[in-house]
Design an enzyme around this catalytic site. Sequence first.
Site, PDB file in Angstrom:
ATOM      1  N   LYS A  51      70.589  -3.272  42.216  1.00 19.44           N
ATOM      2  CA  LYS A  51      70.993  -2.168  41.344  1.00 19.44           C
ATOM      3  C   LYS A  51      72.343  -1.608  41.783  1.00 19.44           C
ATOM      4  CE  LYS A  51      68.956   2.129  39.498  1.00 19.44           C
ATOM      5  NZ  LYS A  51      67.729   2.948  39.531  1.00 19.44           N
ATOM      6  N   GLU A  69      60.392  -1.070  36.691  1.00 17.05           N
ATOM      7  CA  GLU A  69      61.103  -0.824  37.945  1.00 17.05           C
ATOM      8  C   GLU A  69      60.150  -0.386  39.058  1.00 17.05           C
ATOM      9  OE1 GLU A  69      64.960   1.755  39.548  1.00 17.05           O
ATOM     10  OE2 GLU A  69      63.875   2.421  37.763  1.00 17.05           O
ATOM     11  N   CYS A  78      67.436   0.110  35.378  1.00 19.48           N
ATOM     12  CA  CYS A  78      67.332   1.531  35.032  1.00 19.48           C
ATOM     13  C   CYS A  78      68.679   2.228  34.831  1.00 19.48           C
ATOM     14  CB  CYS A  78      66.466   2.255  36.046  1.00 19.48           C
ATOM     15  SG  CYS A  78      65.813   3.838  35.429  1.00 19.48           S
TER      16      CYS A  78
END
Length: 295
Positions: free
Chosen positions: A116, A43, A153
Amino acid sequence: MNEMKTGLIQQRNVADTEANIARLTAHVRACAQQGAQLIVLPELHNSLYFCQTEDTALFDLAEPIPGPSTERFGKLAGELGAVLVLSLFEKRAPGLYHNTAVVIERDGTIAGTYRKMHIPDDPAYYEKFYFTPGDGGFTPVATSVGRLGVMVCWDQWYPEAARLMTLNGADLLIYPTAIGWESSDADDEKRRQTDAWQTVQRGHAIANGLPVVTVNRTGYEPDPSGQTKGIQFWGNSFAVGQQGERLCELSNDDEAVAVVDINLERTEQVRRWWPFLRDRRIDAFDGLTRRYLAD
């Protein structure tokens, strides 16, 4: 047997972005030399993890998509003939920024993106200051190596996200990651956190009958504000198969690359043994769209 060679790049970053990109490039080449068809980067891989503080000047790290990084890594993907999963700080419009995964096809073109969806806001992880939640849903990116269920994540803690990627036809789940310990955490707490992190993702593999690939960064990064003692990113990048079986796991504190064979065809057989998708009670799941039910 549809064995796909998949490269994992676990890197320790420094303040020099060009140095980080140069090492990433070398790691990508190392994976390709071992035959990797798909290569996953961690990431926000171009820089230090800047979300330890809230600083408007750091928005200057963001870039458009397409932009410099997609062009640079696109050329690399085209040269090596490998699909790359990037993780970038995206400037979508003035004042509108995302934490965005970009999938580069092996001919160097952009196959698709994922913004995300779940954005944390915790000490040393002030991501809500920088990132707008994604608005593209949980849709896999179609590539020459399969339909990639890429998330990022904090998304990895949510079984609903993994399930929706699965229901949308993902062939595997992929999580570029930047997660670590606060440097003062006790050893037993560190073990609990790392075990929980791996366990929940192995659960996604098992519940959905899909391989999971998770690539974390490693190394210590200080908190520029001095409010915390910084983050020790815990590495432990890993890949598991459709029953949660470990295919590879990297070390806690060293840079490393690995290339692992992932059998995508095995999903069919595992789902015949464990037909979780068949037995889902979709008529009884309305409550999942509510924030909380026991009010």
